[in-house]
Write a protein that holds these residues in place. Sequence first.
Motif, PDB file in Angstrom:
ATOM      1  N   LYS A  25     -60.769  75.219 -75.774  1.00  0.00           N
ATOM      2  CA  LYS A  25     -60.357  76.644 -75.720  1.00  0.00           C
ATOM      3  C   LYS A  25     -60.470  77.231 -74.327  1.00  0.00           C
ATOM      4  O   LYS A  25     -59.568  77.893 -73.853  1.00  0.00           O
ATOM      5  CB  LYS A  25     -61.287  77.532 -76.565  1.00  0.00           C
ATOM      6  CG  LYS A  25     -61.154  77.501 -78.007  1.00  0.00           C
ATOM      7  CD  LYS A  25     -61.959  78.619 -78.664  1.00  0.00           C
ATOM      8  CE  LYS A  25     -63.392  78.820 -78.267  1.00  0.00           C
ATOM      9  NZ  LYS A  25     -64.363  77.828 -78.550  1.00  0.00           N
ATOM     10  N   GLY A  44     -67.528  84.192 -75.020  1.00  0.00           N
ATOM     11  CA  GLY A  44     -68.723  83.366 -75.187  1.00  0.00           C
ATOM     12  C   GLY A  44     -69.716  83.639 -74.065  1.00  0.00           C
ATOM     13  O   GLY A  44     -70.942  83.620 -74.270  1.00  0.00           O
ATOM     14  N   TYR A  47     -71.923  86.492 -75.002  1.00  0.00           N
ATOM     15  CA  TYR A  47     -72.987  86.080 -75.937  1.00  0.00           C
ATOM     16  C   TYR A  47     -74.040  85.253 -75.204  1.00  0.00           C
ATOM     17  O   TYR A  47     -75.239  85.376 -75.448  1.00  0.00           O
ATOM     18  CB  TYR A  47     -72.397  85.292 -77.120  1.00  0.00           C
ATOM     19  CG  TYR A  47     -71.723  86.206 -78.108  1.00  0.00           C
ATOM     20  CD1 TYR A  47     -72.455  86.844 -79.109  1.00  0.00           C
ATOM     21  CD2 TYR A  47     -70.368  86.494 -78.003  1.00  0.00           C
ATOM     22  CE1 TYR A  47     -71.846  87.724 -79.991  1.00  0.00           C
ATOM     23  CE2 TYR A  47     -69.748  87.377 -78.881  1.00  0.00           C
ATOM     24  CZ  TYR A  47     -70.495  87.982 -79.867  1.00  0.00           C
ATOM     25  OH  TYR A  47     -69.910  88.864 -80.726  1.00  0.00           O
ATOM     26  N   ALA A 107     -77.486  81.246 -77.651  1.00  0.00           N
ATOM     27  CA  ALA A 107     -76.298  82.091 -77.819  1.00  0.00           C
ATOM     28  C   ALA A 107     -75.793  82.000 -79.254  1.00  0.00           C
ATOM     29  O   ALA A 107     -75.398  82.998 -79.860  1.00  0.00           O
ATOM     30  CB  ALA A 107     -75.206  81.667 -76.846  1.00  0.00           C
ATOM     31  N   GLN A 124     -66.250  94.124 -75.135  1.00  0.00           N
ATOM     32  CA  GLN A 124     -65.084  93.235 -75.160  1.00  0.00           C
ATOM     33  C   GLN A 124     -63.782  94.038 -75.223  1.00  0.00           C
ATOM     34  O   GLN A 124     -62.818  93.763 -74.513  1.00  0.00           O
ATOM     35  CB  GLN A 124     -65.160  92.306 -76.375  1.00  0.00           C
ATOM     36  CG  GLN A 124     -66.364  91.380 -76.354  1.00  0.00           C
ATOM     37  CD  GLN A 124     -66.557  90.672 -77.692  1.00  0.00           C
ATOM     38  OE1 GLN A 124     -65.918  89.673 -77.976  1.00  0.00           O
ATOM     39  NE2 GLN A 124     -67.438  91.201 -78.523  1.00  0.00           N
ATOM     40  N   ARG A 165     -67.384  67.980 -74.634  1.00  0.00           N
ATOM     41  CA  ARG A 165     -68.480  68.856 -74.229  1.00  0.00           C
ATOM     42  C   ARG A 165     -69.503  68.087 -73.393  1.00  0.00           C
ATOM     43  O   ARG A 165     -70.044  68.580 -72.429  1.00  0.00           O
ATOM     44  CB  ARG A 165     -69.120  69.482 -75.499  1.00  0.00           C
ATOM     45  CG  ARG A 165     -70.220  70.500 -75.292  1.00  0.00           C
ATOM     46  CD  ARG A 165     -69.966  71.484 -74.192  1.00  0.00           C
ATOM     47  NE  ARG A 165     -68.815  72.351 -74.338  1.00  0.00           N
ATOM     48  CZ  ARG A 165     -68.844  73.573 -74.832  1.00  0.00           C
ATOM     49  NH1 ARG A 165     -69.954  74.085 -75.268  1.00  0.00           N
ATOM     50  NH2 ARG A 165     -67.754  74.313 -74.877  1.00  0.00           N
TER      51      ARG A 165
END
Length: 231
Positions: A25, A44, A47, A107, A124, A165
């Motif tokens: 993403k 993200g 957060y 998070a 946001q 990741r």
Amino acid sequence: MGTVTEDKRVKRLIVAIDGPAGVGKSTAARLLASRLGYLYLDTGALYRATAWAVLESGLDPADTEAVADLLPTLSLQMLFHEGAAVVLVNGRDVSSELRIPRVSSAASVVSAIPEVRTWLLPIQRQIGQGGAVVAEGRDMGTKVFPSADVKFFLEADPTVRAQRRHRELVAAGHSGALEETSADLTSRDTRDRSRSIAPLVPAEDAQFIDTTNLSAADVVDQLMAVVTAKL
Ligand code: DC
């Protein structure tokens, strides 16, 4: 005299991109924003910055009450400069510390706290309000920008997501085994998808893209094709 001061053909769309961790993403959203000349809103990171502040204050991220009490004392800013964003917590640039595993895991925990989500909502929306933004997260299409012009939901095979990741973490200089990254991703996924508030679910009008066998460039090409049709 009819002076044209604004080019009406250039639309300032809100593009929402949601999906689980490791699905590509962030890369896709960043590249898409850059191609469109739009802001890339990485929610993200907000957060993560909140989680960073919780850890920095010595609090347990699962202690809902303590975390909720901390929020009014925090000032969170996302500043944009030439397409890149920095995140400031009480004036301190924490951008380089947001992706370490301890912060990632915290998070995910703090993002399940309703007060945290409510607190981050206007932050946001304020960034996205003028449009011309690619907003990326878990609830962009369902909650933060429900009337976004285009909504995408990215998915990929869990093994591929863990590998991606893990590569990112290694490239950023963090050590740790693939198995550890994989276990971490699985527990974050479960938490993100099953929480009672704003769980990770696709918006009804979201377009699905399976990125398992796609390169980042392929993903962006697919997103771009959909978005340009709306411009
Ligand atoms: O996208 P990311 O991995 O940087 O997100 C970090 C955590 O924040 C993740 O566990 C889910 C949460 N998050 C969220 O709940 N809602 C968002 N819009 C963005 C992230």
